[in-house]
Scaffold this motif. Structure first.
Motif, mmCIF file in Angstrom:
data_model
loop_
_atom_site.group_PDB
_atom_site.id
_atom_site.type_symbol
_atom_site.label_atom_id
_atom_site.label_comp_id
_atom_site.label_asym_id
_atom_site.label_seq_id
_atom_site.Cartn_x
_atom_site.Cartn_y
_atom_site.Cartn_z
ATOM 1 N N ALA A 153 0.844 -1.207 0.000
ATOM 2 C CA ALA A 153 0.000 0.000 0.000
ATOM 3 C C ALA A 153 0.878 1.255 0.000
ATOM 4 C CB ALA A 153 -0.913 -0.018 1.225
ATOM 5 N N LEU A 154 1.941 1.245 0.813
ATOM 6 C CA LEU A 154 2.825 2.418 0.870
ATOM 7 C C LEU A 154 3.495 2.662 -0.483
ATOM 8 C CD1 LEU A 154 4.544 1.803 4.340
ATOM 9 C CD2 LEU A 154 3.085 3.743 3.748
ATOM 10 N N ILE A 155 3.914 1.568 -1.135
ATOM 11 C CA ILE A 155 4.604 1.715 -2.429
ATOM 12 C C ILE A 155 3.643 2.284 -3.481
ATOM 13 C CG2 ILE A 155 5.695 0.463 -4.338
ATOM 14 C CD1 ILE A 155 6.873 -1.442 -2.190
ATOM 15 N N VAL A 156 2.404 1.769 -3.496
ATOM 16 C CA VAL A 156 1.426 2.282 -4.479
ATOM 17 C C VAL A 156 1.239 3.793 -4.279
ATOM 18 C CG1 VAL A 156 -1.001 2.226 -5.185
ATOM 19 C CG2 VAL A 156 0.232 0.078 -4.805
ATOM 20 N N GLY A 157 1.062 4.200 -3.021
ATOM 21 C CA GLY A 157 0.900 5.636 -2.725
ATOM 22 C C GLY A 157 2.133 6.424 -3.141
ATOM 23 N N HIS A 158 3.301 5.890 -2.803
ATOM 24 C CA HIS A 158 4.575 6.549 -3.109
ATOM 25 C C HIS A 158 4.744 6.770 -4.621
ATOM 26 C CE1 HIS A 158 8.880 7.394 -2.722
ATOM 27 N NE2 HIS A 158 9.165 6.402 -3.551
ATOM 28 N N VAL A 159 4.461 5.739 -5.389
ATOM 29 C CA VAL A 159 4.657 5.825 -6.844
ATOM 30 C C VAL A 159 3.674 6.833 -7.451
ATOM 31 C CG1 VAL A 159 4.546 4.545 -9.020
ATOM 32 C CG2 VAL A 159 5.641 3.499 -7.033
ATOM 33 N N LEU A 160 2.407 6.772 -6.978
ATOM 34 C CA LEU A 160 1.412 7.716 -7.516
ATOM 35 C C LEU A 160 1.821 9.159 -7.211
ATOM 36 C CD1 LEU A 160 -1.963 5.893 -6.718
ATOM 37 C CD2 LEU A 160 -0.826 6.136 -8.940
ATOM 38 N N ILE A 161 2.287 9.389 -5.978
ATOM 39 C CA ILE A 161 2.677 10.755 -5.593
ATOM 40 C C ILE A 161 3.903 11.197 -6.399
ATOM 41 C CG2 ILE A 161 3.564 12.179 -3.699
ATOM 42 C CD1 ILE A 161 1.780 10.387 -1.822
ATOM 43 N N ALA A 162 4.875 10.269 -6.562
ATOM 44 C CA ALA A 162 6.084 10.617 -7.332
ATOM 45 C C ALA A 162 5.704 10.978 -8.776
ATOM 46 C CB ALA A 162 7.065 9.448 -7.305
ATOM 47 N N LEU A 163 4.771 10.203 -9.343
ATOM 48 C CA LEU A 163 4.362 10.483 -10.728
ATOM 49 C C LEU A 163 3.638 11.828 -10.818
ATOM 50 C CD1 LEU A 163 3.240 6.952 -11.983
ATOM 51 C CD2 LEU A 163 5.320 8.210 -12.563
ATOM 52 N N LYS A 164 2.847 12.137 -9.787
ATOM 53 C CA LYS A 164 2.155 13.445 -9.788
ATOM 54 C C LYS A 164 3.196 14.576 -9.776
ATOM 55 C CE LYS A 164 -1.087 16.384 -7.274
ATOM 56 N NZ LYS A 164 -0.175 17.430 -6.780
ATOM 57 N N HIS A 165 4.227 14.420 -8.943
ATOM 58 C CA HIS A 165 5.276 15.450 -8.910
ATOM 59 C C HIS A 165 5.955 15.582 -10.280
ATOM 60 C CE1 HIS A 165 5.375 16.787 -4.786
ATOM 61 N NE2 HIS A 165 5.293 15.540 -4.342
ATOM 62 N N GLY A 166 6.191 14.405 -10.920
ATOM 63 C CA GLY A 166 6.928 14.427 -12.182
ATOM 64 C C GLY A 166 6.100 14.904 -13.367
ATOM 65 N N LEU A 167 4.810 14.499 -13.397
ATOM 66 C CA LEU A 167 4.012 14.761 -14.601
ATOM 67 C C LEU A 167 3.059 15.950 -14.454
ATOM 68 C CD1 LEU A 167 3.122 11.035 -15.442
ATOM 69 C CD2 LEU A 167 4.989 12.414 -16.372
ATOM 70 N N VAL A 168 2.545 16.174 -13.240
ATOM 71 C CA VAL A 168 1.570 17.256 -13.052
ATOM 72 C C VAL A 168 2.253 18.504 -12.476
ATOM 73 C CG1 VAL A 168 -0.612 17.921 -11.978
ATOM 74 C CG2 VAL A 168 -0.257 15.538 -12.679
ATOM 75 N N ASP A 169 2.869 18.367 -11.320
ATOM 76 C CA ASP A 169 3.490 19.533 -10.662
ATOM 77 C C ASP A 169 4.780 19.957 -11.370
ATOM 78 O OD1 ASP A 169 1.472 19.132 -8.825
ATOM 79 O OD2 ASP A 169 2.742 18.055 -7.397
ATOM 80 N N ARG A 170 5.501 19.002 -11.928
ATOM 81 C CA ARG A 170 6.792 19.274 -12.600
ATOM 82 C C ARG A 170 7.686 20.165 -11.742
ATOM 83 N NH1 ARG A 170 6.958 18.893 -18.297
ATOM 84 N NH2 ARG A 170 5.314 17.535 -19.043
ATOM 85 N N ASP A 171 7.822 19.755 -10.458
ATOM 86 C CA ASP A 171 8.577 20.591 -9.522
ATOM 87 C C ASP A 171 10.007 20.091 -9.280
ATOM 88 O OD1 ASP A 171 8.008 18.294 -8.152
ATOM 89 O OD2 ASP A 171 6.741 19.216 -6.632
ATOM 90 N N GLY A 172 10.448 19.108 -10.084
ATOM 91 C CA GLY A 172 11.832 18.640 -9.967
ATOM 92 C C GLY A 172 12.042 17.531 -8.946
ATOM 93 N N ILE A 173 10.991 17.157 -8.198
ATOM 94 C CA ILE A 173 11.161 16.150 -7.141
ATOM 95 C C ILE A 173 11.436 14.769 -7.734
ATOM 96 C CG2 ILE A 173 9.837 14.871 -5.389
ATOM 97 C CD1 ILE A 173 9.174 17.426 -4.106
ATOM 98 N N LEU A 174 10.786 14.445 -8.840
ATOM 99 C CA LEU A 174 11.067 13.151 -9.479
ATOM 100 C C LEU A 174 12.480 13.165 -10.077
ATOM 101 C CD1 LEU A 174 10.119 10.352 -10.320
ATOM 102 C CD2 LEU A 174 9.009 11.350 -12.303
ATOM 103 N N ALA A 175 12.830 14.275 -10.713
ATOM 104 C CA ALA A 175 14.130 14.356 -11.402
ATOM 105 C C ALA A 175 15.296 14.260 -10.430
ATOM 106 C CB ALA A 175 14.213 15.657 -12.188
#
Ligand code: HEM
Ligand code: HEM
Length: 197
Positions: A153-175
């Motif tokens: 469950a934690l991993i699913v949440g983590h991946v979804l949040i990371a993808l949101k940062h990378g694709l929606v917010d584009r705030d550099g957190i994924l990069a």
């Protein structure tokens, strides 16, 4: 990437993140599929379980290495744009994932040592250091199974949040977790003025 760049994870930390992350996804899937791949009572069962145990122990060693590296190397500061509650939630989530990463191999290892079956580490029989006590085996096995679900469950949440940062917010957190992209990933470079960790 400078090794002291305070806005990114260092290369070893990010390589370990991706190596262990991918291996964990495989190991968790393997764990959940154990009963389908080799049903209890079939000849393939022992070899399949021992493969899971062997891979799990190798992963456990890598996880300890990762944790030691993490304890000696500060992670990057949070970007100033990240609200305080999100910084706190991320910190809590990351700590919970580290706890699961340690609990998974440790609970499996301890359980196996309170069972007469023990562990065959890639074919090498490791003599159990504990007596054969089914109740102790079951308790640690339950911890292993329950942590497996929590971790998933934690991993699913983590991946979804990371993808949101990378694709929606584009705030550099994924990069900043990507080992090779230096500062290319984000149009909004992460600043060093956010909260410490
Ligand atoms: C990072 C390492 C590990 C991960 C992520 C992992 C994950 C899992 C998962 C997801 C399951 C399925 C749980 C379920 O039935 O719902 C499982 C089952 C199992 N794992 Fe692991 N495991 C790891 C390491 C180990 C180790 C080191 C051992 C023993 C030395 C071990 C022994 C077992 C056994 C015996 C089962 C079958 C439990 C049962 O169905 O009663 N695992 N594992
Ligand atoms: C089994 C899979 C995974 C596990 C166990 C895992 C675990 C972790 C942990 C514990 C951290 C905190 C690192 C630290 O501060 O020391 C982290 C950070 C991070 N992970 Fe993962 N991760 C996994 C998969 C992924 C995937 C698939 C992505 C991308 C889609 C991802 C993206 C990130 C990012 C961007 C960070 C950095 C967050 C920040 O800047 O603080 N992770 N991960």
């Amino acid at each position: 990437m400078s090794p002291t760049d305070p806005t990114r994870y260092d290369r070893v930390a990010s390589l370990l993140h991706w190596l262990i992350g991918i291996a964990l996804l495989g190991q968790i899937t393997f764990g959940f599929l154990l009963d389908d791949l080799a049903p209890r009572g079939t000849p393939a069962r022992a070899a399949t379980i021992n493969l899971h145990k062997s891979v799990g122990l190798v992963l456990g060693a890598l996880i300890v290495l990762r944790l030691l590296w993490r304890l000696r190397h500060r992670p990057p500061r949070w970007p100033a744009s990240l609200p305080l509650w999100q910084q706190r939630a991320a910190r809590l989530g990351h700590h919970a994932m580290y706890a699961c990463m340690l609990t998974m191999p440790l609970s499996g290892y301890i359980a196996s040592n309170f069972s007469k079956h023990g562990i065959k580490f890639f074919g090498l029989a490791l003599k159990p250091w504990g007596p054969d006590i089914p109740a102790v085996y079951s308790a640690f096995n339950l911890l292993h199974v329950a942590t497996g679900w929590l971790f998933t469950a934690l991993i699913v949440g983590h991946v979804l949040i990371a993808l949101k940062h990378g694709l929606v917010d584009r705030d550099g957190i994924l990069a900043r977790m990507w080992p090779w992209s230096a500062r290319r990933g984000s149009p909004h470079p992460v600043t060093d003025s956010g909260g410490s960790r």
